[in-house]
Motif scaffolding. Structure first.
Motif, PDB file in Angstrom:
ATOM      1  N   VAL A   1      46.633  61.873  -1.261  1.00 38.33           N
ATOM      2  CA  VAL A   1      47.668  61.704  -0.243  1.00 38.33           C
ATOM      3  C   VAL A   1      47.238  60.604   0.720  1.00 38.33           C
ATOM      4  O   VAL A   1      46.081  60.520   1.102  1.00 38.33           O
ATOM      5  CB  VAL A   1      47.884  63.036   0.519  1.00 38.33           C
TER       6      VAL A   1
ATOM      7  N   THR B   1      44.815  67.876   2.740  1.00 42.10           N
ATOM      8  CA  THR B   1      46.061  68.650   2.678  1.00 42.10           C
ATOM      9  C   THR B   1      45.787  70.139   2.850  1.00 42.10           C
ATOM     10  O   THR B   1      46.656  70.961   2.601  1.00 42.10           O
ATOM     11  CB  THR B   1      46.766  68.405   1.330  1.00 42.10           C
TER      12      THR B   1
ATOM     13  N   GLU C   1      51.941  66.977   7.373  1.00 44.67           N
ATOM     14  CA  GLU C   1      52.988  66.696   6.398  1.00 44.67           C
ATOM     15  C   GLU C   1      54.335  66.778   7.102  1.00 44.67           C
ATOM     16  O   GLU C   1      54.643  67.759   7.778  1.00 44.67           O
ATOM     17  CB  GLU C   1      52.954  67.680   5.234  1.00 44.67           C
TER      18      GLU C   1
ATOM     19  N   ARG D   1      56.446  63.149   3.477  1.00 39.99           N
ATOM     20  CA  ARG D   1      55.481  62.112   3.834  1.00 39.99           C
ATOM     21  C   ARG D   1      54.340  62.741   4.626  1.00 39.99           C
ATOM     22  O   ARG D   1      54.463  63.830   5.164  1.00 39.99           O
ATOM     23  CB  ARG D   1      56.144  61.022   4.684  1.00 39.99           C
ATOM     24  N   TRP D   2      53.223  62.019   4.679  1.00 44.31           N
ATOM     25  CA  TRP D   2      52.042  62.482   5.421  1.00 44.31           C
ATOM     26  C   TRP D   2      51.651  61.455   6.463  1.00 44.31           C
ATOM     27  O   TRP D   2      51.856  60.253   6.281  1.00 44.31           O
ATOM     28  CB  TRP D   2      50.860  62.679   4.458  1.00 44.31           C
TER      29      TRP D   2
END
Length: 118
Positions: free
Chosen positions: A4, A16, A26, A31-32
């Protein structure tokens, strides 16, 4: 290791795992972001979009008011046709016609005020 990456700065290998103490987040669209600065940039509304929303709401309000006024005009036109029919289709004196037209005008005005406040 995670694959990610931050959607704003491109930083890779974001964690994550929830609760590990990191600043990664997140977003609702998947999206991150790597931290608070990127989060703010990713979630702020662009000025153009904000202006578009503002004017779109104004336009909706205007159109609703226009539709309301059109309905009121339609009601008034209908009342006028009824008044013409009532005044000129029967055997009335001039005074009776004047009285009747005043009653019809006042009734239409009262109805318009009621619609405006209702």
């Amino acid at each position: 290791m995670s694959t990610v990456q931050c959607c704003m700065c491109g930083k890779k290998d974001l964690s994550t795992i929830e609760g590990d103490g990191g600043t990664e987040c997140e977003l609702s669209d998947g999206r991150w972001t790597c931290g608070i600065d990127c989060y703010v940039r990713a979630t702020e509304t662009p000025m153009e979009e904000g202006l578009w929303r503002f004017w779109n709401e104004k336009a909706k309000t205007y159109l609703a008011e226009r539709d309301s006024l059109k309905a009121l005009c339609d009601e008034m036109a209908k009342a006028l046709e009824e008044a013409k029919f009532a005044l000129f289709s029967s055997d009335m004196t001039i005074k009776d016609r004047a009285d009747q037209s005043m009653r019809l005008a006042l009734a239409a005005l009262a109805k318009a005020k009621e619609a405006d406040h209702g």
